[in-house]
Design a protein around this motif. Sequence first.
Motif, mmCIF file in Angstrom:
data_model
loop_
_atom_site.group_PDB
_atom_site.id
_atom_site.type_symbol
_atom_site.label_atom_id
_atom_site.label_comp_id
_atom_site.label_asym_id
_atom_site.label_seq_id
_atom_site.Cartn_x
_atom_site.Cartn_y
_atom_site.Cartn_z
ATOM 1 N N UNK A 106 0.804 -1.222 0.000
ATOM 2 C CA UNK A 106 0.000 0.000 0.000
ATOM 3 C C UNK A 106 0.838 1.272 0.000
ATOM 4 N N UNK A 107 2.083 1.167 -0.467
ATOM 5 C CA UNK A 107 2.942 2.341 -0.541
ATOM 6 C C UNK A 107 2.528 3.294 -1.639
ATOM 7 N N UNK A 108 3.402 4.199 -2.013
ATOM 8 C CA UNK A 108 4.815 4.118 -1.665
ATOM 9 C C UNK A 108 5.146 4.665 -0.275
ATOM 10 N N UNK A 109 6.203 4.080 0.300
ATOM 11 C CA UNK A 109 6.800 4.573 1.529
ATOM 12 C C UNK A 109 8.148 5.194 1.190
ATOM 13 N N UNK A 110 8.516 6.156 1.965
ATOM 14 C CA UNK A 110 9.733 6.911 1.668
ATOM 15 C C UNK A 110 10.627 6.944 2.895
ATOM 16 N N UNK A 139 20.469 10.123 -1.008
ATOM 17 C CA UNK A 139 19.947 8.793 -1.342
ATOM 18 C C UNK A 139 18.665 8.533 -0.560
ATOM 19 N N UNK A 140 17.530 8.507 -1.275
ATOM 20 C CA UNK A 140 16.228 8.236 -0.673
ATOM 21 C C UNK A 140 15.657 6.947 -1.237
ATOM 22 N N UNK A 141 15.092 6.148 -0.366
ATOM 23 C CA UNK A 141 14.461 4.894 -0.752
ATOM 24 C C UNK A 141 12.955 5.076 -0.843
ATOM 25 N N UNK A 142 12.372 4.586 -1.924
ATOM 26 C CA UNK A 142 10.925 4.497 -2.086
ATOM 27 C C UNK A 142 10.567 3.022 -2.198
ATOM 28 N N UNK A 143 9.666 2.559 -1.345
ATOM 29 C CA UNK A 143 9.297 1.138 -1.333
ATOM 30 C C UNK A 143 7.813 0.967 -1.622
ATOM 31 N N UNK A 144 7.475 -0.214 -2.148
ATOM 32 C CA UNK A 144 6.082 -0.499 -2.509
ATOM 33 C C UNK A 144 5.237 -0.878 -1.302
ATOM 34 N N UNK A 175 3.043 -8.801 -10.494
ATOM 35 C CA UNK A 175 2.321 -7.779 -9.730
ATOM 36 C C UNK A 175 3.227 -6.903 -8.880
ATOM 37 N N UNK A 176 4.323 -7.455 -8.356
ATOM 38 C CA UNK A 176 5.245 -6.625 -7.582
ATOM 39 C C UNK A 176 5.952 -5.612 -8.477
ATOM 40 N N UNK A 177 6.278 -6.030 -9.692
ATOM 41 C CA UNK A 177 6.903 -5.105 -10.629
ATOM 42 C C UNK A 177 6.010 -3.921 -10.942
ATOM 43 N N UNK A 178 4.700 -4.176 -11.046
ATOM 44 C CA UNK A 178 3.766 -3.068 -11.307
ATOM 45 C C UNK A 178 3.676 -2.141 -10.102
ATOM 46 N N UNK A 179 3.742 -2.687 -8.891
ATOM 47 C CA UNK A 179 3.750 -1.843 -7.690
ATOM 48 C C UNK A 179 5.027 -1.009 -7.626
ATOM 49 N N UNK A 180 6.129 -1.612 -8.008
ATOM 50 C CA UNK A 180 7.392 -0.871 -8.019
ATOM 51 C C UNK A 180 7.362 0.244 -9.067
ATOM 52 N N UNK A 181 6.736 -0.027 -10.214
ATOM 53 C CA UNK A 181 6.615 1.012 -11.238
ATOM 54 C C UNK A 181 5.817 2.200 -10.705
ATOM 55 N N UNK A 182 4.796 1.922 -9.894
ATOM 56 C CA UNK A 182 4.016 3.011 -9.291
ATOM 57 C C UNK A 182 4.868 3.819 -8.318
ATOM 58 N N UNK A 183 5.708 3.132 -7.549
ATOM 59 C CA UNK A 183 6.603 3.838 -6.625
ATOM 60 C C UNK A 183 7.595 4.714 -7.385
ATOM 61 N N UNK A 184 8.095 4.213 -8.509
ATOM 62 C CA UNK A 184 9.008 4.991 -9.342
ATOM 63 C C UNK A 184 8.319 6.246 -9.880
ATOM 64 N N UNK A 185 7.073 6.089 -10.310
ATOM 65 C CA UNK A 185 6.319 7.244 -10.794
ATOM 66 C C UNK A 185 6.130 8.268 -9.679
ATOM 67 N N UNK A 186 5.784 7.784 -8.471
ATOM 68 C CA UNK A 186 5.559 8.696 -7.341
ATOM 69 C C UNK A 186 6.821 9.467 -6.988
ATOM 70 N N UNK A 228 8.078 5.161 6.126
ATOM 71 C CA UNK A 228 7.127 6.222 6.384
ATOM 72 C C UNK A 228 6.334 6.508 5.109
ATOM 73 N N UNK A 229 5.017 6.729 5.211
ATOM 74 C CA UNK A 229 4.233 6.999 4.000
ATOM 75 C C UNK A 229 4.776 8.221 3.267
ATOM 76 N N UNK A 230 4.826 8.117 1.935
ATOM 77 C CA UNK A 230 5.268 9.258 1.134
ATOM 78 C C UNK A 230 4.193 10.325 1.155
ATOM 79 N N UNK A 231 4.581 11.566 1.371
ATOM 80 C CA UNK A 231 3.627 12.668 1.432
ATOM 81 C C UNK A 231 3.376 13.210 0.034
ATOM 82 N N UNK A 232 2.144 13.621 -0.288
ATOM 83 C CA UNK A 232 1.863 14.173 -1.608
ATOM 84 C C UNK A 232 2.734 15.393 -1.873
ATOM 85 N N UNK A 233 3.187 15.503 -3.124
ATOM 86 C CA UNK A 233 3.990 16.647 -3.518
ATOM 87 C C UNK A 233 5.368 16.628 -2.930
#
Length: 224
Positions: A46-50, A57-62, A87-98, A219-224
């Motif tokens: 239910x990420x992305x988490x940041x 160096x920042x990590x974004x996780x699915x 399905x995990x690859x698609x979640x990771x693609x969403x994290x990359x977009x975010x 930690x949940x990624x904040x909008x913007x």
Amino acid sequence: MEESSSAWSSWSDAFADALSLLLPVWCAGCDRPDRALCSVCVAAFDGPYRRPLAPGLTLWSAGRHDGSNARAIRALKEEGRTGIAGPLGRRLASALDAAGWGEASLVPVPTSRAALRRRGYAVPELLASRTGHPVHRMLRVSGRAADQRDLGRRERERNVAGTLAARPARHARVPTAVVLIDDVATTGATLREAHRVLAATGVVVLGAVSATDTPRRASPALPG
């Protein structure tokens, strides 16, 4: 892009329905029948988490590495359930977009020789290949690290120091800016070492993504 993703998802679901008639499968997260990873367990990512790992160096996780998420990752890594990578690859693609890395090239963290022999595939590389992003094998294992499961942060840093090296460029079209990708992030020691090695060659590391991150650090990624 959204219409294309929706069409791919519909086709993928229809293919999974047909395949389940021939080769019955069950969800790696909850044991429901007919899916490698059911819609409920996919939604648990239910990420992305940041999380910041180091300056620059920042990590974004699915998703968080707990519950059905942890079971799915364990099935992918230890039970040969490679169908989970889709399905995990698609979640990771969403994290990359975010993160704003929608067009970025990915560099997988390399797998140890022993793990590659045991599994027959490299998990970070497999996940990267399912994101739809270009994948470049720019790192290699250059030393042996001990099992990290029982090590603290400082011990992990010492354990992975010097265990990765840059691969020689085989052609001119090597990306100058990349995103690291791994399956699970704990202390982030391996990603920091990968960052250090690539930065020393002049490659710009935009950040990192992982399928899961440890709950107390994510930690949940904040909008913007």
